[in-house]
Each structure stands twice: as structure tokens, then as C-alpha cells.
Design an enzyme around this catalytic site. Sequence first.
Site, mmCIF file in Angstrom:
data_model
loop_
_atom_site.group_PDB
_atom_site.id
_atom_site.type_symbol
_atom_site.label_atom_id
_atom_site.label_comp_id
_atom_site.label_asym_id
_atom_site.label_seq_id
_atom_site.Cartn_x
_atom_site.Cartn_y
_atom_site.Cartn_z
ATOM 1 N N LYS A 13 9.930 21.109 15.113
ATOM 2 C CA LYS A 13 9.929 22.468 15.408
ATOM 3 C C LYS A 13 9.943 23.417 14.064
ATOM 4 O O LYS A 13 9.263 24.307 13.534
ATOM 5 C CB LYS A 13 10.549 22.856 16.434
ATOM 6 C CG LYS A 13 10.468 22.360 17.771
ATOM 7 C CD LYS A 13 11.308 22.976 18.769
ATOM 8 C CE LYS A 13 12.880 22.490 18.609
ATOM 9 N NZ LYS A 13 13.092 20.960 18.556
ATOM 10 N N ARG A 88 16.199 27.469 25.603
ATOM 11 C CA ARG A 88 16.329 26.303 25.900
ATOM 12 C C ARG A 88 16.996 25.727 27.145
ATOM 13 O O ARG A 88 17.067 24.757 27.669
ATOM 14 C CB ARG A 88 17.276 25.401 25.012
ATOM 15 C CG ARG A 88 16.979 24.649 23.729
ATOM 16 C CD ARG A 88 18.102 24.445 22.765
ATOM 17 N NE ARG A 88 17.946 23.376 21.783
ATOM 18 C CZ ARG A 88 17.759 23.360 20.655
ATOM 19 N NH1 ARG A 88 17.541 24.586 20.072
ATOM 20 N NH2 ARG A 88 17.753 22.437 20.016
ATOM 21 N N ARG A 127 16.425 12.512 9.082
ATOM 22 C CA ARG A 127 16.608 13.914 8.533
ATOM 23 C C ARG A 127 17.406 14.232 7.544
ATOM 24 O O ARG A 127 18.545 13.810 7.521
ATOM 25 C CB ARG A 127 16.624 14.747 9.768
ATOM 26 C CG ARG A 127 16.583 16.091 9.521
ATOM 27 C CD ARG A 127 16.230 17.043 10.419
ATOM 28 N NE ARG A 127 17.270 17.126 11.578
ATOM 29 C CZ ARG A 127 16.936 17.844 12.629
ATOM 30 N NH1 ARG A 127 15.928 18.613 12.930
ATOM 31 N NH2 ARG A 127 17.910 17.724 13.729
ATOM 32 N N ARG A 160 22.787 16.412 8.811
ATOM 33 C CA ARG A 160 23.516 16.941 9.728
ATOM 34 C C ARG A 160 24.550 16.246 10.450
ATOM 35 O O ARG A 160 24.152 15.145 10.941
ATOM 36 C CB ARG A 160 22.542 17.842 10.880
ATOM 37 C CG ARG A 160 21.955 19.043 10.318
ATOM 38 C CD ARG A 160 20.740 19.508 11.063
ATOM 39 N NE ARG A 160 20.749 19.658 12.357
ATOM 40 C CZ ARG A 160 20.144 20.254 13.282
ATOM 41 N NH1 ARG A 160 18.703 20.444 12.946
ATOM 42 N NH2 ARG A 160 20.481 20.201 14.540
ATOM 43 N N ARG A 171 21.394 14.424 23.010
ATOM 44 C CA ARG A 171 20.652 15.669 22.729
ATOM 45 C C ARG A 171 19.420 15.596 23.456
ATOM 46 O O ARG A 171 18.762 16.470 24.176
ATOM 47 C CB ARG A 171 20.512 16.004 21.336
ATOM 48 C CG ARG A 171 21.656 16.803 20.767
ATOM 49 C CD ARG A 171 21.680 16.587 19.329
ATOM 50 N NE ARG A 171 20.630 17.298 18.500
ATOM 51 C CZ ARG A 171 20.060 16.915 17.429
ATOM 52 N NH1 ARG A 171 20.681 15.982 16.686
ATOM 53 N NH2 ARG A 171 19.194 17.811 16.868
HETATM 54 P P1 ADP Z 1 12.977 19.898 15.175
HETATM 55 O O1 ADP Z 1 13.376 21.043 14.274
HETATM 56 O O2 ADP Z 1 12.191 19.769 16.025
HETATM 57 O O3 ADP Z 1 14.268 19.270 15.369
HETATM 58 P P2 ADP Z 1 12.369 18.845 12.432
HETATM 59 O O4 ADP Z 1 11.335 19.836 11.969
HETATM 60 O O5 ADP Z 1 13.584 19.055 11.736
HETATM 61 O O6 ADP Z 1 12.517 18.820 14.074
HETATM 62 O O7 ADP Z 1 11.846 17.539 12.041
HETATM 63 C C1 ADP Z 1 12.817 16.225 12.515
HETATM 64 C C2 ADP Z 1 12.509 15.250 11.377
HETATM 65 O O8 ADP Z 1 11.223 14.610 11.374
HETATM 66 C C3 ADP Z 1 12.481 15.690 10.062
HETATM 67 O O9 ADP Z 1 13.163 14.895 9.064
HETATM 68 C C4 ADP Z 1 11.249 16.116 9.508
HETATM 69 O O10 ADP Z 1 10.923 15.885 7.918
HETATM 70 C C5 ADP Z 1 10.600 14.937 10.234
HETATM 71 N N1 ADP Z 1 9.226 15.228 10.568
HETATM 72 C C6 ADP Z 1 8.789 16.565 11.224
HETATM 73 N N2 ADP Z 1 7.317 16.474 11.356
HETATM 74 C C7 ADP Z 1 7.031 15.060 11.256
HETATM 75 C C8 ADP Z 1 5.832 14.595 11.448
HETATM 76 N N3 ADP Z 1 4.674 15.277 11.920
HETATM 77 N N4 ADP Z 1 5.748 13.434 10.919
HETATM 78 C C9 ADP Z 1 6.676 12.752 10.513
HETATM 79 N N5 ADP Z 1 8.122 12.962 10.358
HETATM 80 C C10 ADP Z 1 7.937 14.387 10.708
HETATM 81 P P1 AMP Z 2 18.709 22.725 16.425
HETATM 82 O O1 AMP Z 2 18.922 23.406 14.885
HETATM 83 O O2 AMP Z 2 17.521 23.544 17.197
HETATM 84 O O3 AMP Z 2 18.456 21.219 16.544
HETATM 85 O O4 AMP Z 2 19.917 23.204 17.220
HETATM 86 C C1 AMP Z 2 21.237 22.365 17.008
HETATM 87 C C2 AMP Z 2 22.173 22.739 17.884
HETATM 88 O O5 AMP Z 2 22.376 24.098 18.096
HETATM 89 C C3 AMP Z 2 21.779 22.153 19.255
HETATM 90 O O6 AMP Z 2 21.971 20.879 19.771
HETATM 91 C C4 AMP Z 2 22.617 23.181 20.347
HETATM 92 O O7 AMP Z 2 24.119 22.658 20.321
HETATM 93 C C5 AMP Z 2 22.702 24.491 19.498
HETATM 94 N N1 AMP Z 2 21.681 25.290 19.972
HETATM 95 C C6 AMP Z 2 20.459 25.649 19.198
HETATM 96 N N2 AMP Z 2 19.729 26.658 19.840
HETATM 97 C C7 AMP Z 2 20.324 26.623 21.270
HETATM 98 C C8 AMP Z 2 20.111 27.382 22.338
HETATM 99 N N3 AMP Z 2 18.819 28.213 22.445
HETATM 100 N N4 AMP Z 2 20.656 27.061 23.530
HETATM 101 C C9 AMP Z 2 21.807 26.336 23.326
HETATM 102 N N5 AMP Z 2 22.088 25.815 22.149
HETATM 103 C C10 AMP Z 2 21.651 25.770 21.096
#
Ligand code: ADP
Ligand code: AMP
Length: 218
Positions: A13, A88, A127, A160, A171
Site C-alpha cells: 500500500k 481498517r 522492509r 520498524r 497483524r
Molecule cells: P504496506 O504499506 O501495505 O504495509 P509496503 O508498501 O510498506 O506495504 O511494502 C512492504 C514491503 O514490501 C516493503 O519492503 C516494500 O519495499 C516491499 N514491496 C512492496 N511492493 C512490492 C512488490 N510488488 N514486490 C516486492 N516487494 C514489494
Molecule cells: P501501517 O503503517 O499501515 O502498517 O500501520 C502501522 C500500525 O498503526 C498498525 O499496525 C496499527 O497499530 C496502527 N494503525 C494504522 N492505521 C490504523 C487504523 N486505520 N486503525 C487502527 N490502527 C491503525
Amino acid sequence: MHIILMGPPGAGKGTQAEKLAKEFALPHISTGEMFRNAVKEGTEMGKKAKEYMDKGGLVPDEIVVGIVKERLSKPDCTGGVLLDGFPRTLEQAEALDEVFEELKMKIDAAVSVDVEAEELINRLTGRRVCRNCGATYHMKFNPSKVRNICDHCSGELYQRSDDTIDTVKERLIIYNSQTLPIIEYYKRKGLFAGFDGSRPINEVFTDISAYLQKIQEK
Ligand code: ADP
Ligand code: AMP
């Protein structure tokens, strides 16, 4: 355009939002990023949110809805937004409808990126995020040009604290029980569009962009 970006943790995302926000000139609103900033600044809200984030749980709806409402009321959101990681829960989705109604805005699409669990674990545990600008990398799949240094701002990359294997598993459980039901909610409203997120970053981006382009032209 007012777009919701959904999908399990690690689906991409944030990665897609960064590119889509640039392509469509939309403010990227990530609730996770807002909480991480609050934690960094040591605010009361940040301290409270951290308790839930470190365990892999969700921050309570009233806190999240409050910060989103405040953010959506800012002038840069009138032309459109890209919401990443919100809503969410069903309660958040319903609250968002009320906020949009109050602000006289409407949701144009709820886009979901989907990836299977095993791959999500590989993505999350590898990540790395820029401490300065929040840009996202992956040690193997999307590495920075110089190890541990951000390509955009030369900031330091870090892992993170919620990207450990145990927290990631928690999660994913929470996503399946609390967040998946909102897909049905947006399907019923005719706003849902699902994309296969297991492909390379640019392929996923091309597909979502083409879809949003069509929505924009409607
Ligand atoms: P989210 O915001 O949904 O938690 P992220 O965008 O942070 O996910 O992506 C999670 C991890 O996967 C990051 O390390 C990112 O660089 C990697 N990633 C994202 N999209 C892809 C993809 N299409 N293929 C491989 N790795 C990816
Ligand atoms: P994210 O960066 O989207 O992976 O979010 C990191 C963490 O923030 C999540 O695991 C939750 O603990 C909190 N968080 C982010 N967005 C929300 C949401 N919409 N509702 C509740 N918790 C959230």
C-alpha cells in the site's frame, strides 16, 4: 479523486501510494505514518498509539477517526486524497462515510492490493523505512542504491519495531478478522476494485494507475 487503498500489511500500500500520489497529484494520508510521527514527537496520542502498534493491534477507532477527520478538513484535501491504511474496521468505514458527508466529499474507489500470507511475511521482515522522509525499501526486492541510505533524501533506513515475525503474524490475524469484512462493505457500494499485488512494483502500479485514470475520466 478520493481513493481508499486497502490490503493486508505488507501488500505494498505505502509503496504504491507513494507513486500514485505523485502520478495523480493527491495528498497521501497514511494513518500508520501519522502514528509513527506522533510516536517520534512523543505526544500523548503517540504514547497511547505505541501501546497498540508494538503488539500488532489496532489503535482504538475513536483515536484514528479523530486524526483522520482533522486531516481531511485541511484545505489540501478538497481536490482529492489517497487514504492508505484507513479504514481498517467496519466502524471506521462507517465513520468515514459520515465525515465525507459532512465535508461534502465522496469516495470514488476502494482499491485493494492482495498478496498471500507467506509472501507478506517475507516482505515485512525485509522492509526498511527512511527515518527522515518515510520512503519504503526492501533489503532484497527493492533495495536502496547505497545500503541503509535513502535514495531520495540520504536519510538513514531503519527496521520498524512492529516488523518482527511475531508482531507480523499478529497483524495478519487482525487483518483477517477486523479489516477483511470492509471489502464486502465497499463491494456492496460498487466501489471495490481488487488487484494482484504479488507482481513487480511497477506492474502493480501500471494496473492501478490505468484503473484510476478511467475513474478520473468518468
Ligand atoms: P504496506 O504499506 O501495505 O504495509 P509496503 O508498501 O510498506 O506495504 O511494502 C512492504 C514491503 O514490501 C516493503 O519492503 C516494500 O519495499 C516491499 N514491496 C512492496 N511492493 C512490492 C512488490 N510488488 N514486490 C516486492 N516487494 C514489494
Ligand atoms: P501501517 O503503517 O499501515 O502498517 O500501520 C502501522 C500500525 O498503526 C498498525 O499496525 C496499527 O497499530 C496502527 N494503525 C494504522 N492505521 C490504523 C487504523 N486505520 N486503525 C487502527 N490502527 C491503525
